[in-house]
Structure formats: C-alpha cells, structure tokens
Scaffold this motif. Structure first.
Motif, PDB file in Angstrom:
ATOM      1  N   GLY A 268       0.823  -1.205   0.000  1.00 45.99           N
ATOM      2  CA  GLY A 268       0.000   0.000   0.000  1.00 45.99           C
ATOM      3  C   GLY A 268       0.850   1.245   0.000  1.00 45.99           C
ATOM      4  O   GLY A 268       2.036   1.215  -0.336  1.00 45.99           O
ATOM      5  N   SER A 269       0.256   2.355   0.402  1.00 44.97           N
ATOM      6  CA  SER A 269       0.983   3.622   0.449  1.00 44.97           C
ATOM      7  C   SER A 269       0.419   4.504   1.547  1.00 44.97           C
ATOM      8  O   SER A 269      -0.741   4.376   1.930  1.00 44.97           O
ATOM      9  CB  SER A 269       0.906   4.343  -0.899  1.00 44.97           C
ATOM     10  N   VAL A 270       1.272   5.383   2.046  1.00 47.11           N
ATOM     11  CA  VAL A 270       0.900   6.348   3.072  1.00 47.11           C
ATOM     12  C   VAL A 270       1.074   7.745   2.487  1.00 47.11           C
ATOM     13  O   VAL A 270       2.143   8.076   1.976  1.00 47.11           O
ATOM     14  CB  VAL A 270       1.784   6.197   4.322  1.00 47.11           C
ATOM     15  N   ASP A 271       0.021   8.536   2.527  1.00 50.43           N
ATOM     16  CA  ASP A 271       0.113   9.942   2.141  1.00 50.43           C
ATOM     17  C   ASP A 271       0.363  10.766   3.391  1.00 50.43           C
ATOM     18  O   ASP A 271      -0.483  10.823   4.286  1.00 50.43           O
ATOM     19  CB  ASP A 271      -1.183  10.410   1.463  1.00 50.43           C
ATOM     20  N   ALA A 272       1.523  11.374   3.464  1.00 52.45           N
ATOM     21  CA  ALA A 272       1.929  12.103   4.656  1.00 52.45           C
ATOM     22  C   ALA A 272       2.037  13.597   4.374  1.00 52.45           C
ATOM     23  O   ALA A 272       2.307  14.019   3.248  1.00 52.45           O
ATOM     24  CB  ALA A 272       3.270  11.574   5.174  1.00 52.45           C
ATOM     25  N   ARG A 273       1.854  14.374   5.425  1.00 50.04           N
ATOM     26  CA  ARG A 273       2.005  15.828   5.338  1.00 50.04           C
ATOM     27  C   ARG A 273       2.600  16.322   6.652  1.00 50.04           C
ATOM     28  O   ARG A 273       2.274  15.814   7.723  1.00 50.04           O
ATOM     29  CB  ARG A 273       0.661  16.509   5.089  1.00 50.04           C
ATOM     30  N   ALA A 274       3.479  17.289   6.546  1.00 50.80           N
ATOM     31  CA  ALA A 274       4.092  17.881   7.734  1.00 50.80           C
ATOM     32  C   ALA A 274       4.200  19.383   7.554  1.00 50.80           C
ATOM     33  O   ALA A 274       4.255  19.892   6.436  1.00 50.80           O
ATOM     34  CB  ALA A 274       5.476  17.282   7.986  1.00 50.80           C
TER      35      ALA A 274
END
Length: 336
Positions: A268-274
C-alpha cells in the motif's frame, strides 16, 4: 520569562468557548514545543463528554456538590477525569499531521477555582504527557477567564510523582498558520510475511510488528529530496521523495518453510504531510514528515493487528489465514 506564541485565529476559538456560557470548559492545546527556541500553539480541541454523558471537568463546591455557577463564589475547585482526558489526547495525537502535537490543556474556569486546582491540572498534564509522543518534560495550561475576558498561560513541568507546579509564562498572538511551510510525501511499501497456522495465536501480530520495526528503520535512514533537490536553510516547501537503499523490499524470514502455511502481502501507500514553523531549518520539517509517515504506518498496522486478534478469537488459525488471504492488500487502510 518563557514565551508561548498562539496563532491569531485562536482568538475566535476562545470567543466561541466563552460564548457557550459554561462554568467550566476543558480541552487540548495543539502546536509544537521548543520550535526554533519558541513554543507555538495553533489549535484548541475540546474534550468530548464521557460515555455516560458527563463532562470531563466539573466545578465542585467545598461540600463536594457540582456547581453550575459562572461566578465562582465561595470555595470551589475543579474535578477532572484525567483518564478520559488522556485517552482523548492519545487519540488526537495519533491523528495529527507531522510537526504538530498535543502541547497542553486549556481550561475555562473561575479564577478562584483555577487557583484551587493546581494539583489536578498538573496531574492531568502528566497523564496527557504520558500518552503522547512529545518527549519534552513540559506542558502548558492556558487559563481562560470570563470576568473580565483574558488569557493567562502557565507552564507545567512533567513530574512522575505529580508534584508539579504551574509557573507563569508570556502569552502572545501572532500570524502562524498563514506562514507555515508544508511538505507532502507518498510512501509506498510492499512486503511478504510468512505466517504459521498453528501454535502461537499472536504469531500474525508479531510478524507484522517485526516488519513494521524494520520498515521504520528504513524510513529513518532515508535521504530526502524536496522538489527533486537537497534542501538546506529555512526556505522550503513542496513534495518530498525518500531515497531508499537498493533492494529494500522487505521479506520477513526466520520460519521453517515446512511449517509456513501461507504469506500475507502487506502492500500500500501512506500519504503524509508535515508543517514547518517560521525560522525552522529544513531538517526539522524533514524529521516531521518522516515522523508522520511512521505514525501513519504504525497506527494502521495496529488497526490490522486488532482486526486479526478479533478474528482469531472467533475462528481457527487456518480460517484466520484464509480470511486475511494469501495476498492481503492494505491500500484501503493507508489513506491520509
């Protein structure tokens, strides 16, 4: 004196809290501690009512009876369900984007009751600190007074024995949210995990946790490009790419092939934001985006483990393996 900088938008949030007309209101402060030598607060999150419908914080008279008065006349103090507030903080902490954390509490209460409640406020601050990811030994308590309307910020040093005291610090407002710099990243993964059908009931969970720990090490050691370039200094924003080691596709080994009954493919994949705060170096925002990827990955693996444990209690191990599938796609679980 220590200075805590609150976002200008918080003024409207405080107005809404005061306008509700409650004797007591309690919630969490969202922000970052010690960012560029300063502390920031960018959001207020109200603590919800408890499962039985009661409030997490109530005002008690000297006789121990609950009061609904806003005047605070007489001897009054706060009664707070520290366990409920801490559980709320734990859940909120898991959902926050990279670079943000639970940095303390806000409390609307009469001045006299607030002064009588230093011990319980420190106790709750300690409970919140124990379940959130920020390692700093300090939390803030923002006091909201109604007559007249004013804000006063206190700092609480986290102590295991609960003997903390609240010390004053300076509170001021500034434009923060409009000046934040943001980073985004999509992290994809693909692993094949062998699973046994017999013996230990927690084999599936242990295998997932072992893979997660290995994947976290890969993420932490990865080099980072921002908009296809190495970034230094304080000006940064855009898309992040992680430069991973070659042949980093994880295959969890260690089982005798004779007793392995199938594989669970974690894909799968993880959509990250910081978010980076003003005057921060790019390295701090890069650490924040990695923390967001790791937190998202770990939280969703926890969800899958809970799912597997619930099913293992109802089905035989082989049936659990069949349910999970020899190939199990987790893409639906790994959405931002």
């Amino acid at each position: 004196m220590r200075t805590v900088v609150g976002d200008e938008a918080l003024d409207g949030a405080v107005d809404s809290i005061v306008a509700a007309g409650r004797a007591v209101a309690l919630g969490l402060l969202i922000g970052r501690l010690g960012s560029g030598g300063r502390d920031f607060v960018v959001g207020l999150v109200q603590t919800p009512v408890k499962e039985d419908g009661g409030d997490a914080a109530v005002l008690l008279s000297s006789s121990g009876n609950q009061s609904r008065s806003r005047s605070g006349a007489g001897s009054m103090a706060l009664s707070i369900d520290a366990e409920w507030v801490a559980e709320h903080a734990r859940q909120i902490s898991r959902m926050l984007l990279g670079g943000l954390g639970v940095v303390g509490l806000y409390c609307l209460a009469p001045d006299s009751a607030f002064k009588q409640s230093t011990a319980i406020l420190c106790q709750v601050s300690n409970a919140v600190a124990a379940v959130t990811s920020i390692s700093a030994q300090e939390r803030f308590v923002l006091q909201i007074s109604t007559s007249p309307r004013r804000l006063a910020c206190k700092v609480c040093t986290v102590e295991p024995n609960g003997s903390s005291s609240l010390k004053p610090c300076e509170w001021k407002l500034a434009k923060i949210s409009t000046n934040l710099q943001s980073l985004t990243c999509t992290y994809s993964f693909d692993a094949s995990i062998p699973v046994r059908s017999a013996a230990q009931a927690d084999t599936f969970k242990n295998k997932l946790l072992s893979w997660t720990a290995s994947e976290i090490k890969v993420i932490q050691s990865a080099e980072v490009l921002i908009n296809n370039e190495l970034q230094e200094g304080e000006n940064y924003s855009g898309d992040v790419q992680l430069l991973l080691p070659f042949n980093n596709k994880e295959v969890v080994e260690g089982d005798n092939p004779a007793i392995v009954t199938g594989n669970v493919n974690v894909k799968g994949s993880v959509d990250a934001r910081a978010y980076g705060f003003p005057r921060e170096p790019a390295s701090m925002a890069i650490d924040a985006i990695k923390e967001d990827i790791i937190a998202s990955l770990r939280n969703r693996i926890d969800i899958l483990c809970e799912e597997a444990e619930q099913q293992s209690a109802e089905q035989a191990p082989l049936s659990l393996l069949s349910h999970c599938g020899s190939v199990r796609s987790l893409s639906s679980l790994f959405l931002s």
